[in-house]
Design a protein around this motif. Structure first.
Motif, PDB file in Angstrom:
ATOM      1  N   LEU A   1      11.594  -4.527  -2.676  1.00 63.78           N
ATOM      2  CA  LEU A   1      10.974  -4.424  -1.347  1.00 63.78           C
ATOM      3  C   LEU A   1       9.557  -3.874  -1.442  1.00 63.78           C
ATOM      4  O   LEU A   1       8.632  -4.400  -0.818  1.00 63.78           O
ATOM      5  N   ALA A   2       9.392  -2.789  -2.200  1.00 58.11           N
ATOM      6  CA  ALA A   2       8.083  -2.143  -2.284  1.00 58.11           C
ATOM      7  C   ALA A   2       7.039  -3.092  -2.867  1.00 58.11           C
ATOM      8  O   ALA A   2       5.909  -3.170  -2.366  1.00 58.11           O
ATOM      9  N   PHE A   3       7.378  -3.806  -3.931  1.00 58.98           N
ATOM     10  CA  PHE A   3       6.436  -4.744  -4.532  1.00 58.98           C
ATOM     11  C   PHE A   3       6.060  -5.846  -3.549  1.00 58.98           C
ATOM     12  O   PHE A   3       4.879  -6.201  -3.407  1.00 58.98           O
ATOM     13  N   SER A   4       7.066  -6.410  -2.856  1.00 58.58           N
ATOM     14  CA  SER A   4       6.794  -7.495  -1.919  1.00 58.58           C
ATOM     15  C   SER A   4       5.915  -7.025  -0.759  1.00 58.58           C
ATOM     16  O   SER A   4       5.002  -7.744  -0.329  1.00 58.58           O
ATOM     17  N   LEU A   5       6.161  -5.828  -0.249  1.00 62.67           N
ATOM     18  CA  LEU A   5       5.373  -5.313   0.868  1.00 62.67           C
ATOM     19  C   LEU A   5       3.936  -5.024   0.445  1.00 62.67           C
ATOM     20  O   LEU A   5       2.996  -5.219   1.233  1.00 62.67           O
ATOM     21  N   ALA A   6       3.754  -4.553  -0.798  1.00 62.87           N
ATOM     22  CA  ALA A   6       2.389  -4.340  -1.291  1.00 62.87           C
ATOM     23  C   ALA A   6       1.635  -5.672  -1.377  1.00 62.87           C
ATOM     24  O   ALA A   6       0.455  -5.756  -1.011  1.00 62.87           O
ATOM     25  N   MET A   7       2.311  -6.710  -1.839  1.00 65.40           N
ATOM     26  CA  MET A   7       1.699  -8.034  -1.877  1.00 65.40           C
ATOM     27  C   MET A   7       1.445  -8.567  -0.467  1.00 65.40           C
ATOM     28  O   MET A   7       0.482  -9.312  -0.230  1.00 65.40           O
ATOM     29  N   ALA A   8       2.311  -8.201   0.473  1.00 65.54           N
ATOM     30  CA  ALA A   8       2.146  -8.662   1.849  1.00 65.54           C
ATOM     31  C   ALA A   8       0.842  -8.159   2.460  1.00 65.54           C
ATOM     32  O   ALA A   8       0.203  -8.868   3.254  1.00 65.54           O
ATOM     33  N   MET A   9       0.448  -6.950   2.109  1.00 60.83           N
ATOM     34  CA  MET A   9      -0.804  -6.424   2.637  1.00 60.83           C
ATOM     35  C   MET A   9      -1.988  -7.282   2.189  1.00 60.83           C
ATOM     36  O   MET A   9      -2.891  -7.578   2.966  1.00 60.83           O
ATOM     37  N   GLY A  10      -1.969  -7.707   0.922  1.00 61.67           N
ATOM     38  CA  GLY A  10      -3.019  -8.595   0.447  1.00 61.67           C
ATOM     39  C   GLY A  10      -2.961  -9.961   1.113  1.00 61.67           C
ATOM     40  O   GLY A  10      -3.996 -10.559   1.431  1.00 61.67           O
TER      41      GLY A  10
ATOM     42  N   ILE B   1       6.474 -11.098   3.686  1.00 61.38           N
ATOM     43  CA  ILE B   1       6.873 -10.329   4.879  1.00 61.38           C
ATOM     44  C   ILE B   1       8.270 -10.719   5.335  1.00 61.38           C
ATOM     45  O   ILE B   1       9.131  -9.863   5.566  1.00 61.38           O
ATOM     46  N   GLY B   2       8.513 -12.020   5.473  1.00 62.11           N
ATOM     47  CA  GLY B   2       9.823 -12.472   5.923  1.00 62.11           C
ATOM     48  C   GLY B   2      10.921 -12.184   4.925  1.00 62.11           C
ATOM     49  O   GLY B   2      12.064 -11.906   5.307  1.00 62.11           O
ATOM     50  N   GLY B   3      10.607 -12.238   3.614  1.00 59.73           N
ATOM     51  CA  GLY B   3      11.608 -11.945   2.597  1.00 59.73           C
ATOM     52  C   GLY B   3      12.179 -10.541   2.713  1.00 59.73           C
ATOM     53  O   GLY B   3      13.401 -10.366   2.822  1.00 59.73           O
ATOM     54  N   PRO B   4      11.341  -9.486   2.677  1.00 62.96           N
ATOM     55  CA  PRO B   4      11.860  -8.128   2.858  1.00 62.96           C
ATOM     56  C   PRO B   4      12.543  -7.918   4.203  1.00 62.96           C
ATOM     57  O   PRO B   4      13.529  -7.181   4.297  1.00 62.96           O
ATOM     58  N   SER B   5      12.025  -8.546   5.248  1.00 62.48           N
ATOM     59  CA  SER B   5      12.660  -8.417   6.554  1.00 62.48           C
ATOM     60  C   SER B   5      14.087  -8.964   6.532  1.00 62.48           C
ATOM     61  O   SER B   5      15.016  -8.343   7.063  1.00 62.48           O
TER      62      SER B   5
ATOM     63  N   ILE C   1      -1.614  -4.764   8.809  1.00 59.87           N
ATOM     64  CA  ILE C   1      -1.714  -4.178   7.471  1.00 59.87           C
ATOM     65  C   ILE C   1      -1.281  -2.714   7.482  1.00 59.87           C
ATOM     66  O   ILE C   1      -0.564  -2.244   6.591  1.00 59.87           O
ATOM     67  N   VAL C   2      -1.688  -1.971   8.502  1.00 60.56           N
ATOM     68  CA  VAL C   2      -1.300  -0.562   8.617  1.00 60.56           C
ATOM     69  C   VAL C   2       0.213  -0.440   8.775  1.00 60.56           C
ATOM     70  O   VAL C   2       0.853   0.421   8.151  1.00 60.56           O
ATOM     71  N   MET C   3       0.819  -1.292   9.584  1.00 62.58           N
ATOM     72  CA  MET C   3       2.268  -1.230   9.798  1.00 62.58           C
ATOM     73  C   MET C   3       3.035  -1.595   8.530  1.00 62.58           C
ATOM     74  O   MET C   3       4.079  -0.997   8.225  1.00 62.58           O
ATOM     75  N   THR C   4       2.531  -2.554   7.775  1.00 63.07           N
ATOM     76  CA  THR C   4       3.175  -2.909   6.512  1.00 63.07           C
ATOM     77  C   THR C   4       3.112  -1.741   5.532  1.00 63.07           C
ATOM     78  O   THR C   4       4.085  -1.448   4.822  1.00 63.07           O
ATOM     79  N   GLY C   5       1.971  -1.065   5.483  1.00 61.58           N
ATOM     80  CA  GLY C   5       1.869   0.133   4.666  1.00 61.58           C
ATOM     81  C   GLY C   5       2.836   1.220   5.113  1.00 61.58           C
ATOM     82  O   GLY C   5       3.392   1.950   4.288  1.00 61.58           O
ATOM     83  N   GLY C   6       3.063   1.320   6.426  1.00 59.12           N
ATOM     84  CA  GLY C   6       4.034   2.285   6.935  1.00 59.12           C
ATOM     85  C   GLY C   6       5.437   2.005   6.425  1.00 59.12           C
ATOM     86  O   GLY C   6       6.214   2.928   6.152  1.00 59.12           O
ATOM     87  N   SER C   7       5.805   0.734   6.291  1.00 63.20           N
ATOM     88  CA  SER C   7       7.121   0.384   5.752  1.00 63.20           C
ATOM     89  C   SER C   7       7.273   0.904   4.328  1.00 63.20           C
ATOM     90  O   SER C   7       8.338   1.417   3.951  1.00 63.20           O
ATOM     91  N   ILE C   8       6.211   0.767   3.539  1.00 61.41           N
ATOM     92  CA  ILE C   8       6.267   1.258   2.158  1.00 61.41           C
ATOM     93  C   ILE C   8       6.451   2.768   2.139  1.00 61.41           C
ATOM     94  O   ILE C   8       7.217   3.311   1.329  1.00 61.41           O
ATOM     95  N   VAL C   9       5.763   3.465   3.031  1.00 59.52           N
ATOM     96  CA  VAL C   9       5.866   4.926   3.084  1.00 59.52           C
ATOM     97  C   VAL C   9       7.300   5.359   3.358  1.00 59.52           C
ATOM     98  O   VAL C   9       7.830   6.288   2.717  1.00 59.52           O
TER      99      VAL C   9
END
Length: 500
Positions: free
Chosen positions: A366-375, A401-405, A468-476
């Motif tokens: 999840l963390a890797f995919s979300l980091a890529m999602a920001m890019g 984004i859809g994958g982790p969701s 992008i900010v919300m996606t970073g929040g998911s990682i946090v």
């Protein structure tokens, strides 16, 4: 080393296939009808605002509006109300999820599922078709119907996840649920094509087609779905296999006792020791709502999903509108192009679920995919006015984004609802699923009006910065779980080295 997916799937029966398909297409039809609203926003906005504006209007009809069925004076007002309707739907959907999850662990899942499908179809028919045919245009009526629609639709997801949890064990769950969770994306694709195919006749026909198909699907589910192996005299003899048992009167209850880490040992004992005079084992009681909320991992994954679902549903609700307004493409073309986001989500959910099965961990994937999602979000915000390039970047964005969701809402929710901390109380899967998805829907609900507000004040580029900010929040929020799982992987690796 986890067993191969092919070896795992070969142990299933045709009953598993029927359950997989019926639950899959139940949510496909629900999402197809839900997608209709986002696909026809441009047409609805045009219907709710004056089609011709000039300074001489008052001279022709002094003291009276010249088009009584127009709700708003301009497109911006209509857009804000459409965003408000999205938020109203998601808030009621979130509230309903908290309630329907608890109900689903206590009532026949088939009844709850059918009621949600058929009831929602009826409400959407009234909202989009009947009001237009009868020329009834009222803001309060639209709001009331959309609140009711959110409550009815909330009954579906916890039920289908619980039914899948009854039939499919932990081994290979990431792959099976990753593949199955494509139901939402497939529904989005189906809804986009259904809506675009009849949109030329009027947006009311898009609602008509999808609501009728959804209602028919609810009837099929009512007569064809088996919610538990016990309904046909089967019980889990191992994580994947089925063995005959005596059918009881509570066979409709979800989540029969098949603790995933202990069930294989229990199976061996049951075959080696035959006790005919033992008292019957009582069915496990459903876990309480607050007990479920306090289970390990439920809160951080719920908060992470709140941020992620905000982004995912913003694409769901606003992508066709964005493509049409930002690039000037026709509404039907924008609807068809938007399906590439869902194609990416289907592939992402399946592959990431498979990888998490082989790793034995979910959070690192999840963390890797979300980091890529920001890019990917940065790249898509700068996509040129080219349909091929736009579709390619959109598919990549949907993948990350859809994958982790999909993973959080299905496989991870099933993991959380069947964990060892339950200590024998296994009637928790629908409740936990409702909590995770309900919390996610609260985040998504608040976000939809924020998206419309940011767009109207600052433009679409600022909307993507918000994503992008919300996606970073998911990682946090998943960081503590990520650290714990990485430490566990390191300990396992060190133990393996010592053995070698």
């Amino acid at each position: 080393m986890p067993p191969s997916c092919c070896g795992y799937l070969s142990q299933y029966t045709h009953h598993h296939l029927v359950v997989f398909l019926l639950t899959f297409f139940s949510y496909v039809l629900l999402h197809a009808s839900r997608k209709t609203f986002s696909n026809v926003k441009v047409s609805i906005s045009a219907q709710w605002t004056p089609s011709i504006q000039n300074d001489s209007t008052s001279a022709f009809s002094p003291g009276k509006t010249w088009e009584d069925n127009r709700l708003f004076g301009d497109e911006k007002q209509a857009t804000l109300f459409l965003g408000a309707l999205d938020s109203i739907f998601l808030f009621s959907y979130a509230a309903g999820l908290y309630l329907s999850g608890v109900i689903g662990d206590r009532v026949n899942l088939r009844y709850v599922l059918c009621f949600g499908l058929c009831g929602s179809a009826a409400v959407e028919f009234v909202f989009g078709t009947l009001t237009e045919w009868l020329h009834i245009y009222n803001v309060y009526l639209y709001c009331g119907l959309w609140v009711l629609n959110g409550l009815l639709q909330s009954a579906v997801w916890p039920c289908v996840v619980a039914v899948m949890g009854n039939w499919f064990g932990k081994t290979g769950r990431g792959f099976v649920f990753g593949l199955w969770s494509a139901c939402a994306s497939v529904g989005n694709i189906l809804g986009a094509f259904l809506a675009s195919s009849v949109l030329k006749y009027g947006y009311e026909y898009a609602f008509l087609v999808t609501s009728v198909v959804q209602f028919a699907g609810g009837v099929v589910v009512f007569f064809g779905l088996l919610t538990s192996p016990k309904e046909i005299g089967l019980s889990s003899g191992s994580e994947t296999g089925l063995s005959p048992v005596e059918t009881d009167t509570d066979s409709h209850q979800p989540l029969m006792s098949d603790e995933e880490e202990k069930v294989e040992v229990y199976s061996r004992r049951s075959h080696s020791v035959q006790e005919t005079d033992e008292p019957p084992v009582e069915s496990p009681q459903a876990i309480g709502f607050f007990q479920a909320f306090c289970l390990p991992g439920v809160l951080p994954y719920s908060l992470a999903y709140a941020c992620l679902k905000l982004v995912n549903y913003s694409f769901f609700f606003w992508l066709p509108f964005y493509l049409s307004n930002n690039y000037g493409w026709k509404e039907a073309e924008a609807d068809r192009l938007s399906v590439w986001y869902d194609v990416g989500g289907i592939i992402g959910g399946t592959l990431q679920g498979l990888i998490s099965d082989f790793m034995g961990k979910r959070a690192p994937v999840l963390a890797f995919s979300l980091a890529m999602a920001m890019g990917a979000l940065v790249g898509y915000s700068r996509s040129p006015n080219d349909k091929v390039i736009n579709a390619a970047i959109l598919a990549a964005t949907g993948f990350f984004i859809g994958g982790p969701s999909n993973m959080i809402s299905s496989a991870i929710s099933a993991d959380l609802g069947r964990q060892d901390a339950l200590r024998g109380s296994q009637e928790a899967l629908a409740t936990v699923t409702g909590i995770v998805d309900g919390t996610g829907s609260i985040g998504a609900a608040g976000g939809q009006y924020v998206v419309s507000l940011i767009e109207s004040k600052l433009g679409w580029m600022s909307v993507f910065y918000f994503f992008i900010v919300m996606t970073g929040g998911s990682i946090v929020f998943i960081t503590p779980l990520l650290v714990r799982e990485l430490r566990a992987m390191w300990r396992d690796r060190q133990a393996l080295r010592r053995q070698l």
